[in-house]
Motif scaffolding. Structure first.
Motif, mmCIF file in Angstrom:
data_model
loop_
_atom_site.group_PDB
_atom_site.id
_atom_site.type_symbol
_atom_site.label_atom_id
_atom_site.label_comp_id
_atom_site.label_asym_id
_atom_site.label_seq_id
_atom_site.Cartn_x
_atom_site.Cartn_y
_atom_site.Cartn_z
ATOM 1 N N GLU A 30 0.860 -1.190 0.000
ATOM 2 C CA GLU A 30 0.000 0.000 0.000
ATOM 3 C C GLU A 30 0.890 1.232 0.000
ATOM 4 O OE1 GLU A 30 -2.370 2.775 -0.086
ATOM 5 O OE2 GLU A 30 -3.573 0.958 0.268
ATOM 6 N N ASP A 31 0.641 2.161 -0.936
ATOM 7 C CA ASP A 31 1.522 3.327 -1.047
ATOM 8 C C ASP A 31 1.101 4.497 -0.162
ATOM 9 O OD1 ASP A 31 -0.756 3.756 -2.733
ATOM 10 O OD2 ASP A 31 0.329 5.389 -3.707
ATOM 11 N N ASP A 32 -0.140 4.509 0.315
ATOM 12 C CA ASP A 32 -0.596 5.593 1.179
ATOM 13 C C ASP A 32 -0.065 5.339 2.599
ATOM 14 O OD1 ASP A 32 -2.145 7.139 3.029
ATOM 15 O OD2 ASP A 32 -3.645 7.436 1.466
ATOM 16 N N ARG A 44 -1.344 2.445 5.118
ATOM 17 C CA ARG A 44 -0.380 1.363 5.363
ATOM 18 C C ARG A 44 -0.093 1.205 6.856
ATOM 19 N NH1 ARG A 44 3.197 3.182 2.337
ATOM 20 N NH2 ARG A 44 4.646 4.090 3.846
ATOM 21 N N GLU A 92 5.624 -0.180 0.196
ATOM 22 C CA GLU A 92 4.911 0.959 -0.385
ATOM 23 C C GLU A 92 4.892 0.941 -1.896
ATOM 24 O OE1 GLU A 92 6.697 4.816 0.246
ATOM 25 O OE2 GLU A 92 8.634 3.883 0.677
ATOM 26 N N THR A 93 5.594 0.020 -2.543
ATOM 27 C CA THR A 93 5.587 -0.091 -4.005
ATOM 28 C C THR A 93 5.393 -1.547 -4.411
ATOM 29 O OG1 THR A 93 7.979 -0.459 -4.221
ATOM 30 C CG2 THR A 93 7.206 1.845 -4.180
ATOM 31 N N LEU A 96 -0.933 1.621 -7.326
ATOM 32 C CA LEU A 96 0.430 1.724 -6.824
ATOM 33 C C LEU A 96 1.295 2.476 -7.829
ATOM 34 C CD1 LEU A 96 0.962 -1.955 -5.587
ATOM 35 C CD2 LEU A 96 0.717 0.053 -4.125
ATOM 36 N N PRO A 97 2.300 3.184 -7.365
ATOM 37 C CA PRO A 97 3.244 3.821 -8.301
ATOM 38 C C PRO A 97 4.138 2.762 -8.940
ATOM 39 C CG PRO A 97 3.995 4.102 -6.039
ATOM 40 C CD PRO A 97 2.626 3.474 -5.955
ATOM 41 N N ASN A 157 1.712 -1.404 -11.083
ATOM 42 C CA ASN A 157 0.436 -1.256 -10.374
ATOM 43 C C ASN A 157 -0.019 -2.575 -9.764
ATOM 44 O OD1 ASN A 157 -0.981 -2.808 -12.356
ATOM 45 N ND2 ASN A 157 -1.331 -0.984 -13.592
#
Length: 226
Positions: free
Chosen positions: A8-10, A14, A32-33, A55-56, A59
């Motif tokens: 989770e990137d947030d 997260r 996070e990625t 996701l950055p 995805n």
């Protein structure tokens, strides 16, 4: 409690989800990625993956497909409200379920338990059976086609076990949704349809059309074979 990989990137989501699950006894590793998450699947060896779709870099759909190349670990997608198209694409990529953010830890924990119960309570245990080219071992939780073992995700396996336990019986999408996914509302019939499509790619001959899982138009599905 199962080891959970959270991708989770947030940062707020997260950290909040990881903290809530740890308080309930889960060992949690967070990334996070998508790239970092894929690296952790080998070193952390999760028993369940919580995967954000947006996701950055790589995805969530791409991450899901990459995981499914080597593993049938249960995958639950995390998605924002209104991302219906992305939800369907994620399910087609191999996810077992999804949760709309924001979600309380209690909801996430309930979905985790529901996914893991799918393998703990297979339909019609015990015994083995043969249906045409398919060999189903209910005790061993394995399925083979022409002698080759098939890599089935938890939802695919439980759906097949449930349908094949009652050949020729027609099950509505709602019945399958409640049994396999433990969802009680109608809006998630797409979970059933996406799982059927994935399962057919593994057990059916694409040139011959559906033989084992037959669509009963306007109602649901039944298990053949023809």
């Amino acid at each position: 409690m199962p080891r959970v990989l959270l991708i989770e990137d947030d940062p707020s989501v997260r950290e909040g989800v990881a903290l809530g699950l740890r308080r309930r006894g889960h060992e949690v590793s967070a990334a996070e990625t998508g790239e970092a998450g894929l690296a952790l699947t080998a070193s952390f060896r999760p028993e369940l993956v919580l995967l954000d779709l947006m996701l950055p870099g790589i995805n969530g759909v791409q991450v899901c497909r990459r995981i499914r190349e080597n593993s049938q670990v249960p995958i639950i997608m995390l998605t924002a409200r209104g991302d219906d198209f992305d939800i369907v694409v994620g399910l087609e990529a191999g996810a077992d379920d999804y949760i709309v953010k924001p979600a309380r830890t209690e909801v996430i924990e309930a979905r985790i338990k529901a996914v893991l119960r799918r393998l703990a309570d297979p339909a019609g245990r015990p015994g083995s059976e043969v249906h045409g080219e398919l060999a189903i071992d209910r005790a061993g939780l394995t399925v083979a086609r022409n002698g080759e073992r098939l890599p089935l995700a938890p939802s695919e396996l439980k759906l097949l076990l449930h349908l094949s336990a009652s050949p020729e019986q027609v099950f509505s999408r709602q019945q399958l949704l409640e049994y396999v996914w433990e969802h009680s509302y109608h809006a998630d019939a797409r979970l059933v349809d996406a799982c059927v499509r994935r399962l057919r790619t593994k057990i059916e001959d694409p040139a011959a059309g559906p033989r084992y899982i037959q669509t009963v138009r306007g109602f649901g599905y039944r298990f053949g074979p023809l």
